[in-house]
Design a protein around this motif. Sequence first.
Motif, PDB file in Angstrom:
ATOM      1  N   VAL A  60      11.610  -3.182  15.979  1.00 18.75           N
ATOM      2  CA  VAL A  60      11.893  -3.371  14.393  1.00 18.75           C
ATOM      3  C   VAL A  60      10.680  -4.265  13.365  1.00 18.75           C
ATOM      4  N   LEU A  61      10.396  -5.759  14.673  1.00 21.84           N
ATOM      5  CA  LEU A  61       9.550  -6.224  13.794  1.00 21.84           C
ATOM      6  C   LEU A  61       8.070  -4.783  13.852  1.00 21.84           C
ATOM      7  N   GLU A  62       7.634  -4.556  15.289  1.00 17.21           N
ATOM      8  CA  GLU A  62       6.784  -3.776  15.094  1.00 17.21           C
ATOM      9  C   GLU A  62       6.675  -2.159  13.752  1.00 17.21           C
ATOM     10  N   ALA A  63       7.486  -2.263  13.588  1.00 24.76           N
ATOM     11  CA  ALA A  63       7.476  -0.964  12.478  1.00 24.76           C
ATOM     12  C   ALA A  63       7.542  -1.765  11.048  1.00 24.76           C
ATOM     13  N   LYS A  64       8.095  -2.724  11.248  1.00 22.74           N
ATOM     14  CA  LYS A  64       8.243  -4.018   8.803  1.00 22.74           C
ATOM     15  C   LYS A  64       7.123  -4.206   9.599  1.00 22.74           C
ATOM     16  N   ASP A  65       6.130  -4.746  11.163  1.00 21.92           N
ATOM     17  CA  ASP A  65       5.182  -5.371  10.669  1.00 21.92           C
ATOM     18  C   ASP A  65       3.555  -4.479  10.175  1.00 21.92           C
ATOM     19  N   LYS A  66       3.661  -2.805  10.287  1.00 17.16           N
ATOM     20  CA  LYS A  66       3.669  -1.471  10.468  1.00 17.16           C
ATOM     21  C   LYS A  66       3.737  -1.328   9.254  1.00 17.16           C
ATOM     22  N   GLU A  67       5.228  -1.430   8.655  1.00 14.27           N
ATOM     23  CA  GLU A  67       5.238  -0.603   7.208  1.00 14.27           C
ATOM     24  C   GLU A  67       4.503  -2.055   5.964  1.00 14.27           C
ATOM     25  N   ALA A  68       4.612  -3.261   6.981  1.00 14.21           N
ATOM     26  CA  ALA A  68       3.648  -4.662   5.813  1.00 14.21           C
ATOM     27  C   ALA A  68       2.046  -3.975   5.478  1.00 14.21           C
ATOM     28  N   ASN A  69       1.633  -4.078   6.756  1.00 14.93           N
ATOM     29  CA  ASN A  69       0.714  -3.451   7.148  1.00 14.93           C
ATOM     30  C   ASN A  69       0.260  -2.599   5.760  1.00 14.93           C
ATOM     31  N   LYS A  70       0.346  -1.349   5.787  1.00 15.60           N
ATOM     32  CA  LYS A  70       0.937  -0.762   5.272  1.00 15.60           C
ATOM     33  C   LYS A  70       0.677  -0.414   3.292  1.00 15.60           C
ATOM     34  N   LYS A  71       2.021  -1.328   3.237  1.00 16.50           N
ATOM     35  CA  LYS A  71       2.013  -1.732   1.837  1.00 16.50           C
ATOM     36  C   LYS A  71       0.815  -2.331   1.404  1.00 16.50           C
ATOM     37  N   ARG A  72       0.874  -3.655   2.448  1.00 16.40           N
ATOM     38  CA  ARG A  72      -1.065  -3.979   1.797  1.00 16.40           C
ATOM     39  C   ARG A  72      -1.811  -3.180   1.883  1.00 16.40           C
ATOM     40  N   LYS A  73      -1.846  -2.550   2.875  1.00 14.24           N
ATOM     41  CA  LYS A  73      -3.446  -1.393   2.312  1.00 14.24           C
ATOM     42  C   LYS A  73      -3.402  -0.683   1.278  1.00 14.24           C
ATOM     43  N   ASP A  74      -1.650  -0.142   0.944  1.00  9.02           N
ATOM     44  CA  ASP A  74      -1.612   0.471  -0.623  1.00  9.02           C
ATOM     45  C   ASP A  74      -2.339  -0.418  -1.852  1.00  9.02           C
ATOM     46  N   GLU A  75      -1.376  -1.391  -1.115  1.00  6.51           N
ATOM     47  CA  GLU A  75      -1.759  -2.687  -2.195  1.00  6.51           C
ATOM     48  C   GLU A  75      -2.784  -2.510  -2.933  1.00  6.51           C
ATOM     49  N   LEU A  76      -3.943  -2.713  -1.656  1.00  4.99           N
ATOM     50  CA  LEU A  76      -5.678  -2.601  -1.604  1.00  4.99           C
ATOM     51  C   LEU A  76      -5.931  -1.951  -2.687  1.00  4.99           C
ATOM     52  N   ASP A  77      -5.530  -0.462  -2.103  1.00  2.00           N
ATOM     53  CA  ASP A  77      -6.591   0.277  -2.757  1.00  2.00           C
ATOM     54  C   ASP A  77      -6.186   0.943  -4.205  1.00  2.00           C
ATOM     55  N   LYS A  78      -4.571   0.279  -4.346  1.00  2.00           N
ATOM     56  CA  LYS A  78      -4.481  -0.139  -5.627  1.00  2.00           C
ATOM     57  C   LYS A  78      -5.687  -0.949  -6.469  1.00  2.00           C
ATOM     58  N   ALA A  79      -5.610  -2.082  -6.171  1.00  2.00           N
ATOM     59  CA  ALA A  79      -6.333  -3.252  -6.198  1.00  2.00           C
ATOM     60  C   ALA A  79      -7.858  -2.821  -6.559  1.00  2.00           C
ATOM     61  N   ILE A  80      -8.359  -2.321  -5.720  1.00  2.00           N
ATOM     62  CA  ILE A  80      -9.581  -1.109  -5.086  1.00  2.00           C
ATOM     63  C   ILE A  80      -9.324  -0.828  -6.661  1.00  2.00           C
ATOM     64  N   ALA A  81      -8.748   0.802  -6.988  1.00  3.51           N
ATOM     65  CA  ALA A  81      -8.644   1.729  -7.370  1.00  3.51           C
ATOM     66  C   ALA A  81      -8.901   1.023  -8.990  1.00  3.51           C
ATOM     67  N   ALA A  82      -7.743   0.108  -9.248  1.00  2.00           N
ATOM     68  CA  ALA A  82      -7.872  -0.206 -10.806  1.00  2.00           C
ATOM     69  C   ALA A  82      -9.485  -1.562 -10.867  1.00  2.00           C
ATOM     70  N   ALA A  83     -10.221  -1.785 -10.109  1.00  4.66           N
ATOM     71  CA  ALA A  83     -11.206  -2.487 -10.293  1.00  4.66           C
ATOM     72  C   ALA A  83     -12.775  -1.475 -10.577  1.00  4.66           C
ATOM     73  N   LYS A  84     -12.682  -0.153  -9.781  1.00  9.04           N
ATOM     74  CA  LYS A  84     -13.399   0.807 -10.056  1.00  9.04           C
ATOM     75  C   LYS A  84     -13.189   1.048 -11.568  1.00  9.04           C
TER      76      LYS A  84
END
Length: 168
Positions: A60-84
């Motif tokens: 469960v913790l690994e799944a949550k960690d993967k989900e959090a990492n994916k969420k962080r990556k998505d947010e980072l991608d969104k931030a990069i796209a917005a910055a572009k």
Amino acid sequence: MENLGIDGKLLFAQLVNFGIFFFVFQRFISKPFLKFLKEQKETEEMRSKMAQELEERQAVLEAKDKEANKKRKDELDKAIAAAKKEAQVVKQEIMAEAKAEAEDLIKKTRTQMAEERETMYKDMRQQIAQVSMMVVEKALTEYLTGDAQEKVTKNIIKHIPDDAKLAN
């Protein structure tokens, strides 16, 4: 039974010994040993359940960690796209400002060139008129009298364009 080689007293003593041994074994050895085995089995089952719960929690913790990492990556991608996008907007604004400044500079330069050309044209006309007047005066001085020179000069002045007259 004695004929068979069996001694009744000995058989009875062995039966009593076996009964005492069975009672002592049952009471002091078998029950505590079975109790110990049962406790060990329960402990092992509890360990197994705990290990399974830990594995489930870890999954469960690994799944949550993967989900959090994916969420962080998505947010980072969104931030990069917005910055572009923002950088592209800023780039377009800068390009538009530079283009407007260049157009203004071109207009100013063209206006200045037109003014300078007009000024040069006026100066040239004035100089041509002055040179023409001097040529006419020199040429006419030798051939005409004073009155005739005056009449010719007035006639020439009358026909000279207005901007050439302003220079005199």
